[in-house]
Design an enzyme around this catalytic site. Sequence first.
Site, short mmCIF file in Angstrom:
data_model
loop_
_atom_site.label_atom_id
_atom_site.label_comp_id
_atom_site.label_asym_id
_atom_site.label_seq_id
_atom_site.Cartn_x
_atom_site.Cartn_y
_atom_site.Cartn_z
N GLU A 1 -2.06 0.36 -0.42
CA GLU A 1 -1.08 1.07 -1.24
C GLU A 1 0.22 0.27 -1.29
OE1 GLU A 1 -0.33 5.18 -0.58
OE2 GLU A 1 -2.45 5.71 -0.55
N LYS B 1 -8.38 -1.79 0.18
CA LYS B 1 -7.34 -1.34 -0.75
C LYS B 1 -6.06 -1.10 0.01
CE LYS B 1 -6.98 2.84 -2.58
NZ LYS B 1 -5.56 3.15 -2.20
N ASP C 1 -10.15 1.85 2.37
CA ASP C 1 -8.70 2.01 2.37
C ASP C 1 -8.09 1.51 3.68
OD1 ASP C 1 -6.83 2.84 0.51
OD2 ASP C 1 -7.38 4.95 0.62
N GLU D 1 -2.31 5.41 -9.96
CA GLU D 1 -2.49 6.84 -9.69
C GLU D 1 -1.38 7.69 -10.28
OE1 GLU D 1 -3.27 10.02 -6.04
OE2 GLU D 1 -3.41 7.87 -5.67
#
EC number: 2.1.2.11
Length: 283
Positions: free
Chosen positions: A114, A112, A83, A181
């Site tokens: 967001e 990753k 992340d 999510e």
Amino acid sequence: MREITPKRIREMKGKEKITMITAYDYPSALLADKAGFDIVFIGDSLGMVVYGEPSTLNVTMEQMIFHTRAVAKAVKRALVLADMPFGSYEVSVEEGIKNAIKLVQAGADAVKIEGGYDHRKLVKKLVRIGIPVMGHTGLTPQRYLRLGGYRIMGGTEEEVEEILRDAKALEKAGAFAIVLEFVLADVAKLVTEEVSIPTIGIGSGPYVDGQVLVWHDVLGLYESSPPFAKRYANLKEEILRAISTFREEVKEGKFPGREHYWEFQDKEEFKRIKDNVMKKLNL
């Protein structure tokens, strides 16, 4: 190179469900890899489940690098995904690239990020320089304050539009997969059908290309867990029972047992050594 690559993950869309689980340390990653997961993920969720933070916002790059190194040493087969924590890529594309490189140097196969549309330029540049990227839309925990807390997403036309726009932007920028999510299952299904790259759901229903859960939720290490997480064990009770038994056996003099320690076989030899040592030390 590990067996599972971003290319392999892309090829699994519509053919084979993708499995992904978090791991934050060497022993957990060893087990996750041995279990056959496709992706072992060092998530910024470690801030909450490992460090006891109230959210993921306080996780640092240093923490992510530290845990990525540990996980990467353990994983031989699965894709290692790390992340990008809050603050590591929002200021500029250049800073995002520098921090992504640090995670790759620590052993990650991919990173990753967001968000989707807002970070499409960063995703595109990372892919161009050879760093595979997984996107993340729907509920984005790093932005939970803007979203009004942790809640299910996709219930309004505006939210559906934003989620789909994010997904399409990530696809166009070159992301190899997208995490959805806490999105209503109908919306997750729509996104999955509209993009050519795999969608990996967490709390987003069965119509996605894969599923991810947090290690601690799967194993039941805490009293509570998110409503979308399924407990496959109750290790909290097992661990508590084990360490309580250890404590009790120490208090009662039952541990260590005879099989757990060693003594001199020749007691006369030990007496001679002891006498000499005591004499040398004037004791």
